[in-house]
Enzyme design. Structure first.
Site: not given
Ligand code: N7H
Length: 489
Positions: A197, A345
């Site tokens: 992340d 996602h």
């Molecule tokens: Fe997410 N995951 O492990 O699947 N998220 N996220 N997220 N997320 C991102 O690019 C994850 C949640 C965003 O700029 C990565 O830094 C998990 C919420 C946004 O390309 C991974 C949970 C919200 C981005 C995960 C969770 C977001 C992002 C890739 C909950 C908003 C950047 C790593 C348990 C409503 C996208 C990275 C971009 C990236 C995961 C929650 C939003 C691996 C497990 C609630 C904006």
């Protein structure tokens, strides 16, 4: 965790951020291996104000964070570790808290903020589980504010939290507190499902350094768009909704004391890790595909962090570890989701160049969360120990930024207007990680099996239940240091 936000030099036009005023977690992120979230109710308003005024010097601002980042980077370059323990303290208030401090006749802030994360309207808007399913202790009393205390490890953060609570004495009552921590060993920086992340964060004009200021003046690292700071902090120009790089108007402030402040969204998201891993294994077997590939297509990146757009069939750890390449991609040249599903996602939550680049930049957030809970124990085949993500995001409009993103994750029709290679319309489906259906029912996602580089196999993933469950949430305002010194105390 979110180390992708590097500090640095800027153009003269952009040198306007008041780093001494903005709380440290907002733009750069407090340095954190552990973070305590202390949700409190104000019991005695005059006493609380008095103690807060005395405590202001301990609140960590952005200048201090920038300075620490520089020192840490120097140590890293020399191949050394600093022994210094870096602690951070930040503070935010809910609408109730602001009522207590400023008075109930204060001007109304963002309507979402005023409604609160726990209102029936917000819960309905986001398809969140009802409050009866949240942590009972979190909902047991009114929450006026939150202290964020960060440090090198959970015991020392607890020690600091206790000192702070002793100081505030009976002026506050702790409603709920919990400490998150980065995962151990090689999993450091990875969330509990195993994915790296903190890779992609928007850059901030006036703060984020440009790798190549002459050739790419609108980027920090390759693929990291520089946004006008008003998207995240009040009192500065925001994005022009018609143009991805042009300066737009500053976000409206209901009161002058909002300057240098930001909204913080908090969501405690439990993750059903063994259940998620089993589901992925079983579905991969059904689809006759590799389970790591299926998980990567659900997220849009491999667990290593390598993006599907650049590594569509096989993980590429070298790409994952290369900051100059791991975020340098778009979705615009993947019109048939051959490399990355529309519902993955990262494709749902940030569309990049897929639809309208200028608009996409008006729905960005700065993320600053941290995992909580223990590692999965040997033999833990169904979740026994609570674990997940303390999700935190910063923005100047909860409705246009965080809520917009969550609602698109919940909308099977987003992104619209997509076609099959033959011309038929596509329903992308839910974000399989954070998407929530009405009543938290089953969700579908289109195209788990890749048709890359060509192919036309139609598949669907049906997800019977949530693997990510909301168990507590709050909307806070993180005031500037001056607002804390004046209007709020
Ligand atoms: Fe997410 N995951 O492990 O699947 N998220 N996220 N997220 N997320 C991102 O690019 C994850 C949640 C965003 O700029 C990565 O830094 C998990 C919420 C946004 O390309 C991974 C949970 C919200 C981005 C995960 C969770 C977001 C992002 C890739 C909950 C908003 C950047 C790593 C348990 C409503 C996208 C990275 C971009 C990236 C995961 C929650 C939003 C691996 C497990 C609630 C904006």
């Amino acid at each position: 965790m979110h180390s992708a936000r590097a500090p640095m030099a800027t153009s003269v036009r952009e040198q306007r951020l008041n780093l001494d005023e903005i709380q440290g977690d907002v733009l750069l992120g407090l340095q954190k291996n552990a973070e305590a979230f202390i949700f409190f109710k104000i019991q005695n308003i005059p006493l609380f104000k008095e103690w807060l005024r005395q405590f202001l010097q301990h609140i960590t601002n952005t200048r201090q964070i920038q300075h620490r980042d520089l020192i840490l980077r120097r140590y890293r370059q020399m191949g050394r570790k600093t022994r210094q323990s870096l602690y951070g303290l930040n503070l935010g208030f809910t609408g109730h808290g602001l009522n207590a401090l400023v008075g109930i006749r204060r001007s109304g802030l963002d309507p979402s903020f005023e409604e609160g994360a726990d209102s029936a309207e917000t819960i309905a808007r986001l398809n969140d589980p009802p409050k009866s399913r949240w942590l009972p202790k979190f909902t047991s009393d009114r929450i006026d504010g939150v202290f964020l205390i960060t440090g090198p490890d959970p015991p020392s953060v607890t020690l600091h939290s206790n000192k702070l609570l002793n100081f505030f004495g009976t002026s506050v009552k702790v409603v709920y507190s919990e400490t998150g921590a980065t995962r151990p060993g090689a999993e450091r920086g990875h969330e509990h499902f195993g994915f790296l992340d903190g890779i992609s964060q928007p850059g901030v004009r006036g703060l984020t350094s440009r790798l190549n200021a002459i050739r790419e003046p609108n980027e920090g690292l390759p693929g990291q768009d520089l946004l006008w700071p008003g998207e995240f902090v009040f009192g500065y120009p925001g994005q022009d909704p018609e143009h991805p790089t042009k300066e737009g108007p500053p976000p409206e402030m209901a009161a002058a004391w909002m300057r240098n402040g930001s909204y913080m969204v908090f969501r405690r998201l439990e993750q059903k890790v063994p259940e998620f891993q089993r589901f992925v294994r079983e579905q991969a077997a059904r689809l006759a595909m590799d389970s790591a590939l299926l998980a990567a297509r659900m997220v849009g990146r491999w667990k290593s962090g390598a993006p599907m757009e650049l590594a569509p069939l096989r993980d590429d750890p070298r790409l994952a570890g290369d900051k100059k390449r791991n975020n340098d991609f778009g979705f615009g040249d993947d019109p048939f989701q051959r490399r990355c599903p529309y519902a993955a996602h990262i494709r749902k939550v940030y569309t990049r160049d897929d639809v309208n680049e200028a608009e996409a930049q008006t729905h960005r957030i700065l993320r600053a969360g941290i995992p909580f809970g223990p590692e999965v124990a040997p033999g833990e085949t169904t979740t026994k120990h609570k674990r997940g993500l303390m999700f935190v995001s910063y923005q100047t409009s909860i409705e246009r930024q965080f809520e917009y993103i969550q609602r698109r994750a919940n909308d099977p029709g987003f992104v619209g207007g997509k076609r099959r290679p033959g011309g038929g319309a596509v329903t992308p489906g839910f974000d399989p990680i954070i998407g929530q259906g009405e009543g938290n029912g089953p969700r579908e996602m289109d195209e788990p099996y890749p048709n890359h580089p060509a192919g036309n196999r139609r598949t669907t993933l049906t997800i019977p239940n949530q693997f990510v469950e909301l168990t507590a949430a709050g909307y806070f305002f993180m005031p500037s240091i001056t607002a804390l010194r004046t209007v709020l105390t």
